[in-house]
Design an enzyme around this catalytic site. Sequence first.
Site, PDB file in Angstrom:
ATOM      1  N   SER A 190      -4.305  26.850 -57.397  1.00 58.05           N
ATOM      2  CA  SER A 190      -5.366  27.663 -56.897  1.00 58.05           C
ATOM      3  C   SER A 190      -6.723  27.206 -57.479  1.00 58.05           C
ATOM      4  O   SER A 190      -7.663  28.189 -57.532  1.00 58.05           O
ATOM      5  CB  SER A 190      -5.015  29.121 -57.263  1.00 58.05           C
ATOM      6  OG  SER A 190      -3.672  29.821 -57.031  1.00 58.05           O
ATOM      7  N   ARG A 191      -6.644  26.030 -57.516  1.00 63.95           N
ATOM      8  CA  ARG A 191      -8.039  25.313 -58.148  1.00 63.95           C
ATOM      9  C   ARG A 191      -8.568  25.943 -59.452  1.00 63.95           C
ATOM     10  O   ARG A 191      -9.676  25.653 -60.086  1.00 63.95           O
ATOM     11  CB  ARG A 191      -9.276  25.371 -57.248  1.00 63.95           C
ATOM     12  CG  ARG A 191      -8.929  24.713 -55.778  1.00 63.95           C
ATOM     13  CD  ARG A 191      -8.536  23.224 -56.047  1.00 63.95           C
ATOM     14  NE  ARG A 191      -8.756  22.362 -54.599  1.00 63.95           N
ATOM     15  CZ  ARG A 191      -7.445  22.052 -54.336  1.00 63.95           C
ATOM     16  NH1 ARG A 191      -6.242  22.420 -54.917  1.00 63.95           N
ATOM     17  NH2 ARG A 191      -7.576  21.536 -53.224  1.00 63.95           N
TER      18      ARG A 191
END
Length: 213
Positions: A190-191
């Site tokens: 999810s970065r």
Amino acid sequence: MSLNLADIRQDYAKKELSPEDCLSDPVAQFQLWLQEAISAEVMEPTAMHVASVGADGRPSSRIVLLKGVEHGQFLFYTNYASRKGQQLDANPWIALTFFWPELERQVRIEGKVTRVAPEVSDAYFASRPYTSRLGAWASEQSTEIPSKAELVKRAAMFGVKFPLGVPRPAHWGGYAVVADRIEFWQGRPSRLHDRVQYTLNSDASWHKVRLAP
């Protein structure tokens, strides 16, 4: 067929990283990660993106191979008369970036460069293959040439001049990077990547923190 770059995504989830995981010395931490990259058979694990800025204020970058980590310094070798060499003479600040996608890792190093002692450059130059040593004489790096044939001709000329031993040309040698900022990046889902940054204190100790991705 059109290419939509915005749709190209890769999620990362192999490992985690926290300040507590990292050694107190970032150079030792780098050496640990570099050994892991070598053991994982990462393609060109010593390849680093080298960014420099000339007297005109314009940045320039290229890929160079790391050739040593000694006494807390990062070593590489090049033609002093090249564009990069001229930029480093005008402005000694430099940035190095290593990217090991197989491990979902990146290391960023910032600091100053100095030329290594001539005897250090001599020793490394002597370890290079014969043809690479000739190439250091033949290539007037970063200058315009009329053709590839001219470069081959120059290499052959220096082959005749130096049939056995090839001395190091004065315009070729090493740089040592003394870092004052080193960051380790580990890709996460999810970065929400893990980033650990070290900055050098005035007493030569290192301050270690987590950064937002």
